[in-house]
Design an enzyme around this catalytic site. Structure first.
Site, PDB file in Angstrom:
ATOM      1  N   ASP A 145      30.891  49.211  39.810  1.00 32.09           N
ATOM      2  CA  ASP A 145      30.620  48.399  38.620  1.00 32.09           C
ATOM      3  C   ASP A 145      29.624  49.116  37.707  1.00 32.09           C
ATOM      4  O   ASP A 145      28.724  48.499  37.157  1.00 32.09           O
ATOM      5  CB  ASP A 145      30.080  47.033  39.037  1.00 32.09           C
ATOM      6  CG  ASP A 145      30.052  46.036  37.895  1.00 32.09           C
ATOM      7  OD1 ASP A 145      30.811  46.215  36.933  1.00 32.09           O
ATOM      8  OD2 ASP A 145      29.242  45.078  37.958  1.00 32.09           O
ATOM      9  N   CYS A 199      49.339  33.436  40.478  1.00 30.47           N
ATOM     10  CA  CYS A 199      48.586  32.266  39.989  1.00 30.47           C
ATOM     11  C   CYS A 199      49.530  31.136  39.578  1.00 30.47           C
ATOM     12  O   CYS A 199      49.156  29.962  39.634  1.00 30.47           O
ATOM     13  CB  CYS A 199      47.699  32.654  38.810  1.00 30.47           C
ATOM     14  SG  CYS A 199      46.208  33.558  39.276  1.00 30.47           S
ATOM     15  N   CYS A 225      29.429  31.437  29.808  1.00 27.36           N
ATOM     16  CA  CYS A 225      29.538  31.632  31.260  1.00 27.36           C
ATOM     17  C   CYS A 225      28.172  31.520  31.940  1.00 27.36           C
ATOM     18  O   CYS A 225      27.214  32.192  31.551  1.00 27.36           O
ATOM     19  CB  CYS A 225      30.164  32.993  31.557  1.00 27.36           C
ATOM     20  SG  CYS A 225      30.311  33.362  33.312  1.00 27.36           S
ATOM     21  N   CYS A 259      39.597  27.960  43.753  1.00 28.76           N
ATOM     22  CA  CYS A 259      40.863  28.712  43.800  1.00 28.76           C
ATOM     23  C   CYS A 259      41.562  28.534  45.142  1.00 28.76           C
ATOM     24  O   CYS A 259      40.975  28.805  46.202  1.00 28.76           O
ATOM     25  CB  CYS A 259      40.585  30.195  43.555  1.00 28.76           C
ATOM     26  SG  CYS A 259      42.068  31.234  43.670  1.00 28.76           S
TER      27      CYS A 259
END
Length: 365
Positions: A145, A199, A225, A259
């Protein structure tokens, strides 16, 4: 140390499988091989994202666009990218809608242990050394990252998973509670194939977001966010988002917790990800008592350092303002006034006001 075998004598497919096994032995949950192919197809959507301001004040995202479009410019000579992931859950997650203690301080699960950037880069360097001992010298550079690349797109191109509507990568047998890393190499290895997305019509992550930050499928507005607001952003958090932040003091896992694919989430095999200093069970008041010395001591080697002491106190003040009325909370907030910078004090004043309003409601019942 095993004797070096010249690279040209290796069957590329066999070398690839050997590398994958070494990665698994080092604690990586998966390893796939991608090619540094052009990512130009990602660029129009990314430029639109920047144009709409969804990156907030993360202005560095607009830098090095040429490297984002072409990973070979980042590390010249790269022929293959060894893509890995690490699971970071230490126990199966409880869905966010399961009753929770409103006075507890919620820290995103990835941030409760050692900084994953350090863990990831360290093990990628070991992997590179293992390969070097096996095949001889080659060029390599690890990232976690930390590079101007379309990281998820590169992993997705090689079958690590698919990008979910919450913009995180999902793996069919492991969910999404993992972090990604890459080893750019001059090795010419066979690439892996992408997988299909799964999804479907599900919008659970979009619907659950407390601040409606997922403005459309696969598009996240960082300005809304909670992860951005509590970690990257250093200013005064708009009042419209404070109630939604609730008791989250560093990051947010809600879109992952809801999820369905995370019913398959795997726990980590890496001790570094286990919580330090009780960061999985501290109350808001516990954290409010931390002074800067305690903060620096308890966040050494932790991603929580990223937010800084004052912003951390700002986030805790919001959590205390959202908590049920308590004389202890009110007294702690009033005692904390004028002990911090102006930005924190704005949030303390707001929290005190919220606590007084709850007190009035209790007395009127």
């Amino acid at each position: 140390m095993s004797s070096t075998i010249p690279l040209q004598q290796f069957d590329p497919q066999q070398l690839k499988m050997w590398i994958k096994q070494q990665a698994l032995d080092l604690g990586f949950a998966d390893c796939v091989i991608a090619k540094p192919t052009s990512q130009e197809k990602e660029m129009p959507r990314f430029l639109d994202y920047l144009d709409k301001g969804y990156h907030a004040d993360m202005h560095y995202l607009a830098d090095n666009l040429d490297k984002r479009a072409n990973p070979e410019l980042l590390v010249p000579g790269t022929k293959s990218i060894i893509c890995v992931r690490m699971n970071y859950l230490v126990e199966p997650p409880q869905p966010r809608y399961v009753p929770f203690a409103p006075n507890s301080a919620i820290i995103a699960r990835y941030a409760r242990g050692r900084d994953y950037h350090k863990v990831m880069r360290g093990r990628l360097k070991i992997l590179a050394q293992k390969i070097r001992e096996r095949v001889g010298e080659f060029e390599s550079r690890p990232f976690a990252d930390s590079a101007p690349i379309f990281e998820k797109a590169i992993h997705e191109s090689a079958g690590m998973g698919w990008t979910g509507k919450h913009t995180l990568l999902i793996q069919k047998k492991s969910g999404s509670f993992f972090v990604l890393g890459e080893l750019f190499t001059s090795l010419d290895l066979p690439e892996d194939s992408p997988v299909t997305a799964h999804c479907g019509s599900c919008t659970a992550c979009i619907n659950i977001c407390p601040t409606q930050a997922i403005v459309e499928p696969y598009v996240l507005d960082a300005r809304r966010c909670i992860a951005y607001l509590t970690i990257e952003y250093k200013g005064i958090i708009p009042e419209e988002f404070r109630e939604g932040i609730g008791n989250r003091v560093f990051g947010c896992d809600d879109c992952q917790l809801i999820c369905p694919w995370n019913s398959f989430a795997r726990v980590t095999t890496i001790d570094d990800f286990h919580p330090r200093h009780g960061l999985d069970q501290l109350s808001l008041l516990d954290l409010w008592q931390w002074d800067e010395t305690t903060f620096l001591k308890c966040t050494e080697g932790s991603p929580i350092r990223r937010t800084g002491f004052q912003s951390f106190k700002r986030n805790i003040a919001i959590g205390l303002g959202n908590a049920p009325f308590s004389d202890d909370i009110l007294n702690a907030l009033e005692h904390g006034k004028n002990r911090h910078d102006e930005i924190v004090n704005v949030h303390i004043d707001w929290a005190i006001s919220q606590q007084h309003q709850r007190k009035v409601k209790l007395l009127s019942k």
